[in-house]
Design an enzyme around this catalytic site. Structure first.
Site, PDB file in Angstrom:
ATOM      1  N   ASP A 179       0.866  -1.176   0.000  1.00 42.49           N
ATOM      2  CA  ASP A 179       0.000   0.000   0.000  1.00 42.49           C
ATOM      3  C   ASP A 179       0.905   1.229   0.000  1.00 42.49           C
ATOM      4  O   ASP A 179       1.710   1.424   0.916  1.00 42.49           O
ATOM      5  CB  ASP A 179      -0.890   0.017   1.243  1.00 42.49           C
ATOM      6  N   ASP A 338     -13.554  -4.348  -1.766  1.00 39.66           N
ATOM      7  CA  ASP A 338     -13.393  -4.007  -0.346  1.00 39.66           C
ATOM      8  C   ASP A 338     -14.727  -4.216   0.373  1.00 39.66           C
ATOM      9  O   ASP A 338     -15.501  -3.265   0.556  1.00 39.66           O
ATOM     10  CB  ASP A 338     -12.951  -2.548  -0.185  1.00 39.66           C
TER      11      ASP A 338
END
Length: 483
Positions: A179, A338
């Site tokens: 990330d 997600d």
């Protein structure tokens, strides 16, 4: 958001370069010098016809010490002693380009071609060995003879034991995820959140800094990762397209990493800080030219799926998923989901696919579904993860990266019920993500679900678990994996 220069992104001195073309085909150069040698036997002719990630092919040839001569005309094919002709996922698009360039006939006439059904430049040390074997056949023959002689001296019992413990079948992939975002000082760092919160605890609440993107990616390649995924969680809105920091990260990473690179975040139609507009295909093209093999689409995929169902489950060619896969192939489009678990007492009360869960809800609910979210998990939509997966497969996606907000950063294992439900609903590969805390969690998800790959971040960044440990555990459990 703060803007980042290429120098900040790569952690190196920046160099000037001309702005890149916005067309789907990469900018052309007459030749690319890849080594100090200029002898003809160290030259490779490369057919770069603008069909995908050719940068990685160039970097692999560079690593082997060769000079590249680009094909500019049919005559270049006729004079090539060694030709590298990269493949692409979209056959129709590739043939259209080759026909327009007048290269189909000359290619058919060219017979000295090594054909492989995979990407050697993206298959680690083994792939580089195969590529070198094509470029240097005499050396490859000698190496094979030496290997055969060495094998003949080893005991047959040892060979039999090795064969007995070698798992068979399609290998499961272990993927390292990074990330990436800018911290409060404006530096590009790798971070990791706990249920998507990437800031440290305490009053300062600084962005958690776990290292530099390119250095970590190179480390994971050396440790045996099958793929590396960069997920950009910063919106770089105040820079021109060609100076987007993630492009420089990919350029630098592709020089050191020879397994597939996925990049996510911002893969959509946009207007950059200069006022220029880019289609989703043009944005994806910038990332492919910079070294990406796949692009990952997140929130926009939720919008696309909801529109798909609103049209009566009909595709209309308007989405980034459809447009990018039409040009670069389905295998180049990953959808990042997600979802968040939602408990219900009665599955008939919701229009979403539910499962009877082994983890009852806070009020004893026996059923659950997984709500899709957008904007980094901050906004929920009336769409289930199973329904989203089915829609994006129909729209042309080639793979699903399945996260889980509830399990993210917890280290208690993947949400097996979620992964099982989604992998049963589609035929494309599913990557399990969120929750890995030990090697056993990888074998659990591969045994209990149809996941084709499993991804981890924090445990690799913090060196709590090594990729080699995961691979060794999978081998011990007789689960096929690349060692």
């Amino acid at each position: 958001m703060q803007s980042l220069s290429a120098r900040q992104a790569a952690g190196e001195a920046s160099t000037s370069r001309a702005p890149s073309s916005r067309s789907a085909a990469p900018a052309r150069r007459t030749s690319v010098v890849c080594s100090a040698s200029s002898s003809s036997n160290k030259e490779v002719t490369l057919l770069d016809y603008g069909a995908g990630n050719v940068r990685s092919v160039r970097n692999a040839i560079k690593k082997l010490g060769y000079t590249i001569r680009d094909v500019e005309s049919a005559a270049d094919l006729a004079s090539a002693s060694k030709l590298v002709f990269p493949g692409v996922g979209s056959y129709g698009q590739a043939m259209t380009i080759l026909t327009q360039k007048g290269l189909v006939g000359p290619l058919r006439d060219y017979i000295h071609v090594s054909a492989v059904q995979f990407h050697p430049e993206k298959s680690g040390a083994t792939g580089l060995d195969i590529l070198q074997g094509f470029l240097e056949p005499e050396a490859a023959v000698a190496a094979r003879k030496a290997a055969a002689a060495a094998a003949a001296t080893s005991s047959s019992s040892a060979a039999a034991a090795a064969a007995a413990h070698s798992p068979r079948g399609l290998a499961k992939r272990v993927i390292a995820c990074l990330d990436v975002r800018s911290n409060d000082a404006g530096d590009l760092v790798v971070t990791k959140g706990d249920q998507y919160d990437v800031r440290e605890k305490g009053d300062a609440r600084e962005v958690r800094n776990l290292g530099k993107p390119v250095d970590l990616a190179a480390r994971y390649f050396e440790e045996g990762a099958d793929e590396v995924a960069f997920l950009n969680i910063t919106g770089f809105r105040d820079c021109v397209m060609e100076d987007t920091p993630m492009l420089e990260v990919l350029r630098r990473a592709s020089e050191r990493v020879f397994v597939p690179l996925t990049v996510g975040g911002g893969i959509k139609a946009l207007t950059d800080s200069s006022g220029r507009t880019f289609s989703a295909v043009e944005v994806a093209a910038e990332y492919f030219r910079s070294g990406a093999d796949k692009v990952s689409i997140g929130s926009d995929a939720v919008d696309a799926a909801q529109a798909y169902y609103a049209r009566g489950a009909q595709a209309d060619g308007s989405t980034a998923i459809e447009q990018i896969s039409a040009v670069y192939g389905k295998q180049a489009v990953v959808i990042s989901i997600d979802p968040r678990r939602v408990y219900v007492s009665d599955p008939a009360a919701v229009p979403h696919a539910t499962v009877q869960t082994s983890r009852p809800g806070p009020a004893g609910e026996q059923y659950c579904w997984w709500q899709c979210t957008v904007k980094g998990g901050r906004e929920g939509r009336d769409l289930g993860a199973v329904e989203l997966a089915r829609a994006v497969e129909a729209l042309g996606a080639g793979e699903i990266l399945l996260n889980c907000i509830d399990n993210d950063g917890v280290g208690q294992g993947f949400d097996l019920e979620l992964v099982d439900a989604v992998s049963r609903a589609v035929t494309i590969p599913v990557i399990a993500s969120s929750g890995a805390g030990c090697p056993q969690h990888f074998s659990q998800v591969f045994r209990a679900t149809g996941a084709a790959a499993a991804l981890a971040a924090g445990i690799f960044h913090r060196r709590e678990v090594g990729i080699s440990e995961v691979k060794a555990h999978l081998a011990a459990e007789n689960i096929p994996a690349r060692i």
